[in-house]
Design a protein around this motif. Structure first.
Motif, short mmCIF file in Angstrom:
data_model
loop_
_atom_site.label_atom_id
_atom_site.label_comp_id
_atom_site.label_asym_id
_atom_site.label_seq_id
_atom_site.Cartn_x
_atom_site.Cartn_y
_atom_site.Cartn_z
N ALA A 116 0.73 -0.93 0.39
CA ALA A 116 0.03 -0.23 -0.14
C ALA A 116 1.11 1.44 0.27
O ALA A 116 0.63 2.13 0.30
N GLN A 117 2.21 1.32 0.11
CA GLN A 117 2.85 2.48 -0.14
C GLN A 117 2.45 3.11 -1.89
O GLN A 117 2.56 2.13 -2.44
N PRO A 118 2.31 4.03 -2.04
CA PRO A 118 2.11 4.43 -3.86
C PRO A 118 3.78 4.55 -4.58
O PRO A 118 4.87 4.61 -3.86
N PRO A 119 3.31 3.87 -5.75
CA PRO A 119 4.10 3.76 -5.90
C PRO A 119 5.12 5.20 -7.29
O PRO A 119 4.04 5.69 -6.82
N PRO A 120 6.23 4.93 -8.27
CA PRO A 120 6.65 6.32 -8.08
C PRO A 120 5.67 6.82 -8.73
O PRO A 120 4.86 6.17 -9.99
N GLU A 121 5.35 8.65 -9.82
CA GLU A 121 4.40 8.92 -10.44
C GLU A 121 4.98 8.17 -11.62
O GLU A 121 3.59 8.33 -12.58
N TRP A 122 5.96 7.84 -12.35
CA TRP A 122 6.41 7.52 -13.74
C TRP A 122 5.28 6.39 -13.89
O TRP A 122 4.46 5.84 -15.32
N VAL A 123 4.80 5.15 -12.59
CA VAL A 123 4.49 4.55 -12.95
C VAL A 123 2.70 4.56 -12.62
O VAL A 123 1.88 3.68 -13.78
N TRP A 124 2.30 5.36 -12.01
CA TRP A 124 1.11 5.43 -11.18
C TRP A 124 0.16 6.27 -13.15
O TRP A 124 -1.14 5.71 -13.29
N SER A 125 1.06 7.16 -13.52
CA SER A 125 0.69 7.99 -14.33
C SER A 125 0.17 7.21 -15.76
O SER A 125 -0.62 7.43 -16.58
N ALA A 126 0.45 6.20 -15.27
CA ALA A 126 0.72 5.01 -16.78
C ALA A 126 -0.11 4.34 -16.96
O ALA A 126 -0.81 3.37 -17.23
N ILE A 127 -1.31 3.97 -15.75
CA ILE A 127 -2.12 3.12 -15.34
C ILE A 127 -3.78 4.03 -15.36
O ILE A 127 -3.93 5.10 -15.04
N ASP A 128 -4.51 3.38 -16.40
CA ASP A 128 -5.52 3.94 -16.54
C ASP A 128 -6.96 3.78 -15.11
O ASP A 128 -6.24 2.90 -13.78
N GLU A 129 -7.88 4.68 -15.07
CA GLU A 129 -8.74 5.30 -13.56
C GLU A 129 -8.80 4.01 -12.96
O GLU A 129 -9.04 3.67 -12.02
N GLU A 130 -9.48 3.17 -13.94
CA GLU A 130 -10.21 1.82 -13.55
C GLU A 130 -9.35 1.05 -13.16
O GLU A 130 -9.65 0.36 -11.73
N GLN A 131 -8.21 1.16 -13.42
CA GLN A 131 -7.19 -0.26 -12.91
C GLN A 131 -6.98 0.87 -11.62
O GLN A 131 -6.59 -0.30 -10.72
N ARG A 132 -6.49 1.75 -11.93
CA ARG A 132 -6.02 2.67 -10.40
C ARG A 132 -6.91 1.98 -9.22
O ARG A 132 -6.19 1.93 -8.35
N GLU A 133 -8.59 2.62 -9.71
CA GLU A 133 -9.57 1.70 -8.68
C GLU A 133 -8.91 0.24 -7.09
O GLU A 133 -9.17 0.65 -6.56
N GLN A 134 -8.85 -0.51 -8.78
CA GLN A 134 -8.79 -1.84 -8.67
C GLN A 134 -7.33 -2.18 -7.76
O GLN A 134 -7.54 -2.72 -6.51
N LEU A 135 -6.19 -1.54 -8.36
CA LEU A 135 -5.24 -1.50 -7.63
C LEU A 135 -5.38 -0.76 -5.93
O LEU A 135 -5.07 -1.47 -5.04
N GLN A 136 -5.37 0.44 -6.25
CA GLN A 136 -6.17 0.42 -4.74
C GLN A 136 -6.97 -0.12 -3.85
O GLN A 136 -6.33 -0.02 -2.87
N ASP A 137 -8.22 -0.38 -4.23
CA ASP A 137 -8.89 -1.41 -3.26
C ASP A 137 -8.39 -2.05 -2.95
O ASP A 137 -7.72 -2.94 -1.80
N ALA A 138 -7.24 -3.56 -3.87
CA ALA A 138 -6.06 -4.17 -3.51
C ALA A 138 -5.20 -3.87 -2.27
O ALA A 138 -4.87 -4.94 -1.25
N ALA A 139 -4.72 -3.00 -2.00
CA ALA A 139 -3.66 -2.28 -1.70
C ALA A 139 -4.51 -1.92 0.03
O ALA A 139 -4.03 -2.78 0.77
N GLU A 140 -5.08 -1.13 -0.36
CA GLU A 140 -5.51 -0.84 1.27
C GLU A 140 -6.43 -2.30 1.30
O GLU A 140 -6.37 -2.60 2.73
N SER A 141 -6.84 -3.02 1.12
CA SER A 141 -6.99 -4.26 1.98
C SER A 141 -6.35 -5.20 2.57
O SER A 141 -6.87 -5.82 3.94
N GLY A 142 -5.43 -4.96 2.04
CA GLY A 142 -4.53 -5.72 2.50
C GLY A 142 -4.51 -7.36 2.28
O GLY A 142 -3.57 -7.73 2.75
#
Ligand code: ZN
Length: 215
Positions: A116-142
């Protein structure tokens, strides 16, 4: 134009074939095609060569491919030149760089899911909105926390950051780890054979898979 007789391709096709070979030879001694090939592969370059030669002569690239598919010698002429282009050292170096960037991206995403530690900006900005949300859910669920995988992901990222040329080389036998393996297991320290030795698994047993859902 007919595609040829039982004795082989017609003179017109032989002439087209010679033009294709000369174009490929000319490309091989130039460098303009290399950056395209590094990102899109050699196929679009070959297709463009065929179009440029076939269209003015009123034939289609597909018809030429048909002809050489039926003639082992012609096919070999073309394959030999395409393999030589694929082996171009500059192209190989660019492809390795691109593969490393791709692996680094995947590993940062995985690290994010695991910690759940945020990735570098160049990684984050290459991911689309929908996938970001999925990743966020997965990261935060632990739910994906994995104490075996995390140190391996960290070690691979560290290697990419400090000694990138060591990434993708087997730590045990020093051989290149096949790209297909790195795409599936970007944190791999070893080739599959050495990994089995490390784990004391017989050669014919499949390597234990680490399952990661959001990857
Ligand atoms: Zn090895």
């Amino acid at each position: 134009m007919t595609t040829g007789s039982p004795e082989g391709p017609s003179p017109q096709w032989k002439d087209i074939h010679q033009s294709v070979l000369s174009s490929l030879d000319a490309l091989n001694s130039a460098t303009t095609w290399i950056s395209t090939a590094a990102t899109a592969g050699i196929e679009p370059i070959f297709e463009r060569v065929l179009q440029q030669i076939c269209e003015p002569r009123g034939v289609t690239p597909e018809a030429y491919i048909d002809v050489i598919t039926r003639d082992a010698g012609m096919r070999r002429d073309v394959q030999k030149r395409l393999s030589r282009m694929m082996e171009n050292p500059k192209l190989q170096a660019l492809r390795r760089d691109a593969q490393r960037r791709e692996a680094e991206h995947q590993l940062h995403v995985l690290h994010y899911i695991l910690t759940a530690q945020p990735p570098p900006e160049w990684v984050w900005s290459a991911i689309d909105e929908e996938q970001r949300e999925q990743l966020q859910d997965a990261a935060e669920s632990g739910e994906e926390r994995n104490d075996v995988l995390l140190p391996r992901v960290r070690a691979a990222l560290n290697k990419l950051g400090t000694n990138p040329s060591a990434y993708g080389r087997c730590e045990d036998c020093q051989g290149a780890i096949p790209l297909e393996r790195l795409q599936l297991v970007p944190w791999a320290e070893c080739c599959a054979a050495c990994q089995r030795k490390r784990e004391g698994v017989p050669d014919d047993a499949p390597e234990p898979e680490v399952r990661v859902t959001h990857f």
